[in-house]
Design an enzyme around this catalytic site. Structure first.
Site, mmCIF file in Angstrom:
data_model
loop_
_atom_site.group_PDB
_atom_site.id
_atom_site.type_symbol
_atom_site.label_atom_id
_atom_site.label_comp_id
_atom_site.label_asym_id
_atom_site.label_seq_id
_atom_site.Cartn_x
_atom_site.Cartn_y
_atom_site.Cartn_z
ATOM 1 N N ALA A 12 42.483 23.440 45.428
ATOM 2 C CA ALA A 12 41.697 23.149 46.628
ATOM 3 C C ALA A 12 41.944 24.153 47.748
ATOM 4 O O ALA A 12 41.221 24.172 48.737
ATOM 5 C CB ALA A 12 41.994 21.736 47.109
ATOM 6 N N ARG A 17 43.787 34.564 52.452
ATOM 7 C CA ARG A 17 44.360 35.912 52.409
ATOM 8 C C ARG A 17 43.735 36.820 51.347
ATOM 9 O O ARG A 17 43.993 38.017 51.316
ATOM 10 C CB ARG A 17 45.883 35.820 52.210
ATOM 11 C CG ARG A 17 46.607 35.496 53.498
ATOM 12 C CD ARG A 17 48.078 35.241 53.251
ATOM 13 N NE ARG A 17 48.320 33.926 52.660
ATOM 14 C CZ ARG A 17 49.464 33.558 52.093
ATOM 15 N NH1 ARG A 17 50.463 34.416 52.019
ATOM 16 N NH2 ARG A 17 49.614 32.353 51.599
ATOM 17 N N GLY A 80 48.104 18.778 52.097
ATOM 18 C CA GLY A 80 49.377 19.015 51.416
ATOM 19 C C GLY A 80 49.295 18.734 49.928
ATOM 20 O O GLY A 80 48.355 18.100 49.447
ATOM 21 N N THR A 81 50.308 19.232 49.203
ATOM 22 C CA THR A 81 50.267 19.153 47.734
ATOM 23 C C THR A 81 50.350 17.716 47.220
ATOM 24 O O THR A 81 49.733 17.395 46.198
ATOM 25 C CB THR A 81 51.390 20.017 47.114
ATOM 26 O OG1 THR A 81 52.605 19.803 47.848
ATOM 27 C CG2 THR A 81 51.046 21.496 47.192
ATOM 28 N N ARG A 331 26.278 53.640 22.649
ATOM 29 C CA ARG A 331 25.769 52.383 23.220
ATOM 30 C C ARG A 331 25.481 51.365 22.116
ATOM 31 O O ARG A 331 25.548 51.688 20.927
ATOM 32 C CB ARG A 331 24.533 52.687 24.059
ATOM 33 C CG ARG A 331 24.884 53.521 25.312
ATOM 34 C CD ARG A 331 23.651 54.066 26.002
ATOM 35 N NE ARG A 331 22.694 53.025 26.296
ATOM 36 C CZ ARG A 331 21.399 53.243 26.537
ATOM 37 N NH1 ARG A 331 20.923 54.483 26.501
ATOM 38 N NH2 ARG A 331 20.592 52.244 26.803
ATOM 39 N N ASN A 375 22.558 67.592 9.827
ATOM 40 C CA ASN A 375 23.146 68.299 10.956
ATOM 41 C C ASN A 375 22.144 68.269 12.110
ATOM 42 O O ASN A 375 21.038 68.773 11.978
ATOM 43 C CB ASN A 375 23.449 69.747 10.560
ATOM 44 C CG ASN A 375 24.337 70.409 11.597
ATOM 45 O OD1 ASN A 375 24.135 70.203 12.797
ATOM 46 N ND2 ASN A 375 25.303 71.193 11.156
ATOM 47 N N ALA A 421 14.864 75.936 15.762
ATOM 48 C CA ALA A 421 15.405 75.671 17.098
ATOM 49 C C ALA A 421 14.308 75.693 18.144
ATOM 50 O O ALA A 421 13.344 76.451 18.043
ATOM 51 C CB ALA A 421 16.468 76.710 17.432
HETATM 52 C C1 UD1 Z 1 54.661 24.969 47.127
HETATM 53 C C2 UD1 Z 1 55.873 24.040 47.063
HETATM 54 C C3 UD1 Z 1 57.139 24.894 47.077
HETATM 55 C C4 UD1 Z 1 57.118 25.872 45.936
HETATM 56 C C5 UD1 Z 1 55.846 26.707 45.975
HETATM 57 C C6 UD1 Z 1 55.726 27.531 44.724
HETATM 58 C C7 UD1 Z 1 55.170 22.018 48.193
HETATM 59 C C8 UD1 Z 1 55.276 21.218 49.436
HETATM 60 N N1 UD1 Z 1 55.848 23.161 48.174
HETATM 61 O O1 UD1 Z 1 54.732 25.626 48.401
HETATM 62 O O2 UD1 Z 1 58.293 24.063 46.965
HETATM 63 O O3 UD1 Z 1 58.252 26.710 45.998
HETATM 64 O O4 UD1 Z 1 54.685 25.857 46.036
HETATM 65 O O5 UD1 Z 1 54.674 28.421 44.848
HETATM 66 O O6 UD1 Z 1 54.530 21.590 47.256
HETATM 67 N N2 UD1 Z 1 46.971 22.870 47.531
HETATM 68 C C9 UD1 Z 1 45.888 22.022 47.476
HETATM 69 N N3 UD1 Z 1 45.731 21.135 48.492
HETATM 70 C C10 UD1 Z 1 46.568 21.056 49.542
HETATM 71 C C11 UD1 Z 1 47.648 21.951 49.586
HETATM 72 C C12 UD1 Z 1 47.827 22.845 48.555
HETATM 73 O O7 UD1 Z 1 45.097 22.062 46.535
HETATM 74 O O8 UD1 Z 1 46.345 20.213 50.410
HETATM 75 C C13 UD1 Z 1 47.163 23.849 46.442
HETATM 76 C C14 UD1 Z 1 47.010 25.276 46.948
HETATM 77 O O9 UD1 Z 1 45.705 25.748 46.712
HETATM 78 C C15 UD1 Z 1 48.007 26.028 46.104
HETATM 79 C C16 UD1 Z 1 49.061 24.995 45.756
HETATM 80 O O10 UD1 Z 1 48.496 23.742 45.991
HETATM 81 O O11 UD1 Z 1 47.429 26.452 44.904
HETATM 82 C C17 UD1 Z 1 50.356 25.180 46.512
HETATM 83 O O12 UD1 Z 1 50.113 24.963 47.877
HETATM 84 P P1 UD1 Z 1 50.787 25.825 49.020
HETATM 85 O O13 UD1 Z 1 50.406 25.274 50.326
HETATM 86 O O14 UD1 Z 1 50.539 27.262 48.765
HETATM 87 O O15 UD1 Z 1 52.308 25.478 48.779
HETATM 88 P P2 UD1 Z 1 53.515 26.432 49.083
HETATM 89 O O16 UD1 Z 1 53.758 26.450 50.536
HETATM 90 O O17 UD1 Z 1 53.355 27.714 48.385
#
Ligand code: UD1
Ligand code: CA
Length: 455
Positions: A12, A17, A80-81, A331, A375, A421
Site C-alpha cells: 500500500a 522516493r 502503519g504495518t 528479426r 551466395n 552485380a
Molecule cells: C519496517 C519494520 C522494521 C523493519 C523494516 C524492514 C514496522 C513498524 N517496522 O519498517 O522493523 O526493520 O520494515 O524493512 O513494521 N506499508 C503499508 N501500509 C502502511 C505502512 C506500510 O502497506 O500503512 C508497507 C509499505 O509499503 C512497505 C512496508 O509496508 O512496503 C514497510 O513499511 P515501512 O513504513 O517502509 O516500514 P519501515 O519503516 O521500513
C-alpha cells in the site's frame, strides 16, 4: 492436519522516493514487477490464499495481478504495518497460519520463509538478519538468555539499542487467531504515530507465546524505496541467476556484466562474453558462443554456432555451426539452417536461409526463402514491400547474387543462376544462367570538368 497458509503481501505504500507515476511494486526487477516476484514466492510456498493490501495506485496493481488465488484488501490511509495487515484479516480463518510479505522486498527466498511458516504452528516466527549497517531497520531486542523480548524501531531506539546489528526484516508468521488478537491491541503511541506490526512481539511475550527467529541473508531482505535500491536489487537478482547458471556449467566471462530478463537454457560448454542482454526464452545447444554486447530475445541457437559481438537477434532460430555478426540484426521469423552465415550490417526478417548459404555484408533479406549453398553478395536488397503488400523472394540452391542487386518481389531466382552485380531484377531468373540488368557503361571523350570562373 496441515493448517491453511494465508499470505498477506503489503503493497500500500506510496513509493514517493521512486519519483515515478508507476506504483512502486510495479517497477521491474529482472523480467517482472517486484510484486510478481513476491507472488511467485508466495505460490512456491503453496499459499491457500494470497491477500494483497493495496492503496496508492491500487487500480493499476489490481489489473496487472488479477488471479484466482489473490484476494484484494484496501488500505485507504497508511497508518502503519499493523494496520495494513489488519485490512486483510477479515478474509483469514482462525485456524490458518498468517505470513506477512512485502511487495517491495522481492528477493526473499521460499526456503527461508518456509522455516518461518513451520515455526509458526504455535509460535510467533520472525525472520531476522545480521547486517553491517543496521540504520533504518527495527532492532531485535533479546534478554540474557538470548530470547527475543521485543523490536525497537530506529526512531524509538536508544543509542545503545541503535548499535544492535540483528535487525527485523519485517517478515513474520503467526497463528491467525493470535495475530488477530494482537493486531487489535497494537497502539500508535510511538515516534511516527503509526500502528507498528513489530509491536506484536511484545504482546506475544506477554501472552507467553514462544518467539522463534529464522535468519535470512542480507541479500534476500533488501527493500526498494528508491531507484538506487532498485538497481541494487536488480544486480543481486542477476548475480543469483548468474551463479546458478555457472554452477550448471555455463561459462560467463564476467557475472557482474550479465543480464538475464527471462529464462536461459544452455547445453555444455556455452560461452558468454560481457554485456549480453537475454530476454524472454533463450535456448542454447552445446558449444555455443555469444560475443560481447549482443541482445538476444526468444531465440534458439544450436550446437557450435557463434554469435559475434553487437548482434541483435529476436525470434530467430539458428542451426548448427552457424556464424552470425558482428553487427547483424536478425528479426522474428529468421531461420538459419546448419552452417549458414549472416555477416555485418545484414538485416533479416521472415527469412529462411539454407544450409551453408552466406549473406555476409550489408544486405536486407525479408520474406525470403533461400536454398542451400547460395551466395548473396554485399548490398543485396529483397524489395519485399510495394507500399501496400509484402511479397516473397525465393532463391534456389546454388544461386549466386552479385553485389548491389535489388530483387523486386514476388520473384524466383532459379537453382544455380547467377545475377550480375548492380542488377534490378523484377522478373524470375532462369536456373543455371547469368541474368543481369545494368545500364550500359560509356565514356564521353573530350568532356572537361567545369572550373571556377576567374574574376
Ligand atoms: C519496517 C519494520 C522494521 C523493519 C523494516 C524492514 C514496522 C513498524 N517496522 O519498517 O522493523 O526493520 O520494515 O524493512 O513494521 N506499508 C503499508 N501500509 C502502511 C505502512 C506500510 O502497506 O500503512 C508497507 C509499505 O509499503 C512497505 C512496508 O509496508 O512496503 C514497510 O513499511 P515501512 O513504513 O517502509 O516500514 P519501515 O519503516 O521500513
Ligand atoms: Ca521500508
Amino acid at each position: 492436519m496441515k493448517k491453511p497458509l494465508h499470505i498477506v503481501v503489503l503493497a500500500a505504500g506510496q513509493g514517493t522516493r521512486m519519483r515515478s507515476n508507476l506504483p512502486k511494486v510495479l517497477h521491474v526487477v529482472g523480467q517482472k514487477p517486484m510484486l510478481g516476484h513476491v507472488l511467485d514466492t508466495a505460490r512456491a510456498l503453496n499459499a491457500d490464499t494470497i491477500h494483497i493490501v493495496q492503496g496508492h495506485g491500487g487500480e493499476a496493481v489490481r489489473t496487472q495481478f488479477a488471479a484466482a488465488d489473490v484476494k484484494w484488501a484496501h488500505q485507504a490511509q497508511q497508518l502503519g504495518t499493523a494496520h495494513a495487515v489488519q485490512q486483510a484479516m477479515p478474509g483469514i480463518p482462525d485456524d490458518a497460519t498468517v505470513l506477512v510479505l512485502y511487495g517491495d522486498v522481492p528477493l526473499i527466498q521460499p526456503g527461508t520463509l518456509q522455516g518461518a511458516v513451520d515455526a509458526a504452528d504455535k509460535s510467533l516466527a520472525l525472520v531476522t538478519a545480521q547486517v553491517v549497517d543496521p540504520s533504518g531497520y527495527g532492532r531485535i531486542l533479546r534478554d540474557k538468555k538470548s530470547s527475543v523480548k521485543g523490536i525497537v524501531e530506529e526512531n524509538d531506539a536508544s543509542p545503545a539499542q541503535k548499535k544492535i546489528r540483528e535487525i527485523n526484516t519485517g517478515f513474520v508468521a503467526a497463528p491467525a487467531k493470535r495475530m488477530r488478537t494482537w493486531l487489535s491491541k497494537v497502539k500508535n503511541n510511538n515516534a511516527k504515530k503509526e500502528y507498528y506490526l513489530t509491536d506484536i512481539v511484545a504482546l506475544a511475550v506477554r501472552d507467553k507465546v514462544k518467539i522463534v527467529t529464522v535468519s535470512a541473508a542480507e541479500s534476500e531482505i533488501l527493500g526498494v524505496n528508491d531507484r538506487r535500491q532498485l538497481a541494487q536489487v536488480e544486480r543481486l537478482l542477476q548475480r543469483r541467476q548468474a551463479d546458478k547458471l555457472m554452477r550448471d556449467g555455463l561459462a560467463l566471462r564476467d557475472p557482474e556484466r550479465f543480464d538475464l530478463r527471462g529464462e536461459l537454457s544452455a547445453g555444455r560448454d556455452c560461452r558468454l562474453d560481457v554485456n549480453i542482454v537475454l530476454e524472454g526464452r533463450v535456448v542454447l545447444g552445446d558449444n555455443v558462443s555469444i560475443g560481447a554486447g549482443c541482445y538476444l530475445k526468444d531465440c534458439e541457437i544450436l550446437d557450435g554456432s557463434e554469435i559475434l559481438p553487437n548482434s541483435v537477434l529476436e525470434g530467430a532460430r539458428i542451426g548448427r555451426g552457424c556464424h552470425v555478426g558482428p553487427f547483424a540484426r536478425l528479426r522474428p521469423g529468421t531461420v538459419l539452417s546448419d552452417r549458414a552465415r549472416v555477416g555485418n550490417f545484414v538485416e533479416t526478417k521472415q527469412a529462411v536461409i539454407g544450409e551453408a548459404s552466406k549473406v555476409n555484408h550489408l544486405s536486407y533479406v525479408g520474406d525470403a526463402e533461400i536454398g542451400r549453398d547460395v551466395n548473396v553478395g554485399a548490398g543485396t536488397i529483397t524489395c519485399n514491400y510495394d507500399g501496400a503488400n509484402k511479397h516473397k523472394t525465393v532463391i534456389e540452391d546454388g544461386a549466386f547474387i552479385g553485389s548491389d542487386s535489388a530483387l523486386v518481389a514476388p520473384i524466383r531466382i532459379g537453382a544455380g543462376a547467377t545475377i550480375g552485380a548492380g542488377s534490378t531484377i523484377n522478373k524470375d531468373a532462369p536456373p543455371g544462367k547469368l541474368t543481369l540488368s545494368r545500364a550500359k557503361q560509356f565514356t564521353l571523350d573530350g568532356w572537361k570538368r567545369p572550373a571556377k570562373k576567374s574574376k
